[in-house]
Design a protein around this motif. Structure first.
Motif, PDB file in Angstrom:
ATOM      1  N   THR A   5       0.834  -1.203   0.000  1.00  0.00           N
ATOM      2  CA  THR A   5       0.000   0.000   0.000  1.00  0.00           C
ATOM      3  C   THR A   5       0.869   1.253   0.000  1.00  0.00           C
ATOM      4  N   LEU A   6       0.432   2.237  -0.784  1.00  0.00           N
ATOM      5  CA  LEU A   6       1.224   3.444  -0.987  1.00  0.00           C
ATOM      6  C   LEU A   6       0.393   4.704  -0.815  1.00  0.00           C
ATOM      7  N   LEU A  31      -3.493   4.288  -1.703  1.00  0.00           N
ATOM      8  CA  LEU A  31      -4.531   4.624  -0.725  1.00  0.00           C
ATOM      9  C   LEU A  31      -4.985   6.071  -0.849  1.00  0.00           C
ATOM     10  N   GLU A  32      -4.021   6.979  -1.014  1.00  0.00           N
ATOM     11  CA  GLU A  32      -4.340   8.408  -1.102  1.00  0.00           C
ATOM     12  C   GLU A  32      -3.254   9.105  -1.914  1.00  0.00           C
ATOM     13  N   THR A  33      -3.596  10.286  -2.437  1.00  0.00           N
ATOM     14  CA  THR A  33      -2.607  11.176  -3.039  1.00  0.00           C
ATOM     15  C   THR A  33      -2.762  12.555  -2.403  1.00  0.00           C
ATOM     16  N   ALA A  34      -1.715  13.364  -2.510  1.00  0.00           N
ATOM     17  CA  ALA A  34      -1.761  14.711  -1.918  1.00  0.00           C
ATOM     18  C   ALA A  34      -0.868  15.644  -2.715  1.00  0.00           C
ATOM     19  N   ASN A  42      -1.206  13.886   7.096  1.00  0.00           N
ATOM     20  CA  ASN A  42      -2.497  13.438   7.642  1.00  0.00           C
ATOM     21  C   ASN A  42      -2.936  12.122   7.003  1.00  0.00           C
ATOM     22  N   ASN A  43      -2.690  11.983   5.704  1.00  0.00           N
ATOM     23  CA  ASN A  43      -3.026  10.732   5.015  1.00  0.00           C
ATOM     24  C   ASN A  43      -2.230   9.563   5.584  1.00  0.00           C
ATOM     25  N   ILE A  44      -0.950   9.819   5.876  1.00  0.00           N
ATOM     26  CA  ILE A  44      -0.106   8.764   6.454  1.00  0.00           C
ATOM     27  C   ILE A  44      -0.654   8.349   7.815  1.00  0.00           C
ATOM     28  N   GLN A  71       8.987   9.591  12.231  1.00  0.00           N
ATOM     29  CA  GLN A  71       9.919   8.960  13.162  1.00  0.00           C
ATOM     30  C   GLN A  71       9.611   9.352  14.608  1.00  0.00           C
ATOM     31  N   GLN A  72       9.351  10.650  14.816  1.00  0.00           N
ATOM     32  CA  GLN A  72       9.061  11.135  16.169  1.00  0.00           C
ATOM     33  C   GLN A  72       7.819  10.490  16.756  1.00  0.00           C
ATOM     34  N   HIS A  73       6.838  10.210  15.901  1.00  0.00           N
ATOM     35  CA  HIS A  73       5.571   9.657  16.381  1.00  0.00           C
ATOM     36  C   HIS A  73       5.483   8.143  16.160  1.00  0.00           C
ATOM     37  N   HIS A  74       6.634   7.532  15.874  1.00  0.00           N
ATOM     38  CA  HIS A  74       6.735   6.069  15.776  1.00  0.00           C
ATOM     39  C   HIS A  74       5.756   5.487  14.753  1.00  0.00           C
ATOM     40  N   ILE A  75       5.645   6.150  13.622  1.00  0.00           N
ATOM     41  CA  ILE A  75       4.817   5.655  12.522  1.00  0.00           C
ATOM     42  C   ILE A  75       5.691   4.755  11.646  1.00  0.00           C
ATOM     43  N   ASP A  76       5.215   3.559  11.369  1.00  0.00           N
ATOM     44  CA  ASP A  76       6.041   2.554  10.692  1.00  0.00           C
ATOM     45  C   ASP A  76       6.153   2.742   9.183  1.00  0.00           C
TER      46      ASP A  76
END
Length: 208
Positions: A5-6, A31-34, A42-44, A71-76
């Motif tokens: 998914t991208l 999944l989304e474009t921006a 926000n999409n991430i 990275q700061q919010h531990h998003i994979d």
């Protein structure tokens, strides 16, 4: 097998559309474009894609700023950055906050290879970006340069142009270019003068 998914973000609609359509034909799930950094981030957060492919230079938040927030919010989500030119700031973040770096000129040719490597947990750098300078012993090599060549390298490290250096040293631009060519020959650099500048900027301690 689960499809990768991208999310794709680029403030140039035609480039965004072209990249999206290409990746869809290759079987990826978009999944989304921006078209701006805030929306992309926000999409991430909302969709947690495997990979976010981000333009470096976007309104509100640039690609690197988004990568650091993730990275700061531990998003994979793994981050791939696209840009028109080599950027020292991006190179320094490869393997730190980003996992891939592709020049826009090479996007469609390399993007699948990049995605494949990033999904495996590897980092990926555009082939043109791999044309970096590799010296066996930088300090000893620097000692081979003349005082004038070293002086010119110091100005290059400050991102001065050949014309600026020539004016400052009261020599001709042609003489500066000759010194630059000599440096490239002495350092056995099989790359462009832009690569020389990149190397100088990455190794300022050698010119102190």
């Amino acid at each position: 097998m689960k499809k990768t998914t991208l999310i794709i973000a680029d403030d140039h609609p035609l480039l965004l559309s072209g990249t999206e359509n290409f990746l869809k034909t290759r079987g990826y799930t978009i999944l989304e474009t921006a078209t701006d950094g805030n929306t992309a981030y926000n999409n991430i957060i909302n969709t947690q894609p495997d990979i976010a492919i981000l333009d470096f230079d976007m309104p509100k938040l640039n690609g690197l700023e988004i990568a650091k927030l993730c990275q700061q919010h531990h998003i994979d989500t793994k981050i791939i950055i696209l840009t028109l030119h080599k950027e020292e700031a991006i190179i320094k973040q490869i393997g730190v906050t980003i996992h891939g770096y592709i020049l826009k000129d090479d996007t469609l040719q390399e993007i699948e290879s990049c995605i494949t490597q990033v999904i495996k947990g590897n980092i990926y750098k555009s082939k043109k970006l791999q044309e970096e300078i590799h010296l066996s012993d930088d300090t000893n090599t620097i000692k081979r340069l003349t005082p004038t060549e070293l002086k010119i390298l110091r100005y290059l490290a400050k991102d001065w142009s050949s014309s600026q250096i020539a004016d400052h040293l009261f020599i001709s631009k042609r003489t500066v270019e000759k010194h630059r060519s000599n440096v490239i020959h002495k350092l056995d650099i099989k790359s462009s003068q832009n690569a020389l500048l990149l190397w100088v900027q990455k190794n300022p301690e050698l010119f102190n």
